[in-house]
Design a protein around this motif. Structure first.
Motif: not given
Length: 327
Positions: A225, A287, A222, A291
């Motif tokens: 990334t 991304q 978390r 996420e």
């Protein structure tokens, strides 16, 4: 004491104030707060953006007809494929190297910690172009590479000039540089995991490798990334430097075509700019979903996807139109 005649009026007979609403408060629509300053700034920004777009479209200096000619030319697409190949290989190798360096930095061995710190310090201090040029001329320092007993006889000997192709040099140089930055990103992500998670996993008697793969690293992702994707976007742009080691990537192809067609330098640069924008935008989309995936269990509600946002906007517009029609 008696009141004056006509002064006593019952509350029931008292006239209601003129501004008393006819509907109860619960039935009245909520009026949004007026923000004139926000509207003024928004209008100014929209005017500025419109002027910039108008200048891009109408300025003959950009030669958009030549831009359309070069955008999908096979030569440009071949350079784009080289950029994608170099960036993909360097990203994977750099991340793997960064994980190993981060684990070495967090280990209990002083030797591993010292080696990891020295590697990170060295490659974060030396410019990437210097690393690439040094590797490009590596054969001048070591003409042959060998495998064998340390400080003893060699069993297998390789010709360095045959192994070190332009692609190999570019991937190795970018990977070495990327691993130094990825190591700090991974180390920061691991340190962001609550210490209680480590203690709970250790209390259950889980092997350290299992603890890292199934408990620590998924939570660290978390934090890893967004930071590593930022590094990945920088890596995509850094691939333009492999032109200096004779590898024709996207930027190298544009530079070569610009030398051959000097009148098309600007549209060729615009072609490279648009392709880099497309690549980085695609990485940003990935991304977002990565996420969102790793945010499960950490947030009460997951961030909405663009499709969900569009549906919410349309639902809000329908509700507003229905309220106005009812009034």
């Amino acid at each position: 004491m008696s009141e004056p005649a006509g002064a006593a009026v019952s509350l029931a007979e008292a006239p209601a104030p003129a501004d008393t609403p006819s509907k109860p408060l619960s039935a009245q629509p909520v009026q949004p707060l007026r923000r004139p300053g926000r509207w003024i700034v928004t209008a100014a920004v929209l005017v500025l953006v419109a002027q910039i777009l108008h200048g891009l479209v109408t300025n003959p200096f950009y030669q958009w007809d030549r831009f359309r000619y070069w955008f999908l030319r096979p030569t440009v697409l071949d350079g784009l494929l080289v950029t994608l190949e170099v960036a993909a290989l360097s990203a994977v190798l750099g991340l793997l190297g960064g994980i190993l360096l981060a684990l070495a930095r967090l280990s209990g061995s002083p030797v591993l910690r010292a080696v990891s710190w020295t590697y990170t310090w060295l490659f974060r201090s030396v410019p990437l172009i210097v690393v690439l040029i040094f590797l490009y001329n590596f054969s001048a320092l070591y003409k042959t590479l060998s495998l064998g007993v340390p400080f003893g006889p060699a069993f297998v000997t390789f010709d360095e000039s045959r192994l070190a192709t332009d692609m190999t040099i570019a991937v190795i140089g970018l990977s070495l540089n990327e691993a130094a930055y990825a190591a700090e990103v991974v180390r920061g992500g691991i340190l962001s995991v609550d210490q209680g998670q480590h203690e709970a996993a250790a209390a259950l008697g889980l092997p350290r490798g299992y603890q890292f793969r199934r408990i620590v690293f998924p939570q660290a992702l978390r934090s890893i990334t967004p930071n590593y994707v930022n590094q990945l976007i920088g890596l995509i742009k850094s691939t333009s430097l492999v032109f200096y080691v004779s590898l024709l990537d996207l930027f190298g192809t544009v530079q070569s075509m610009g030398s051959t067609y000097p009148g098309d330098v600007v549209p060729l640069l615009m072609v490279a700019t648009v392709w880099y924008l497309i690549l980085t935008s695609a990485v940003s989309v990935v991304q977002f979903y990565v996420e969102r995936y790793y945010a499960r269990g950490a947030t009460r509600t997951l961030p909405p996807t663009p499709l969900q946002k569009a549906r919410a906007v349309l639902a809000g517009l329908r509700a507003r139109l229905s309220r106005e029609a009812a009034v």
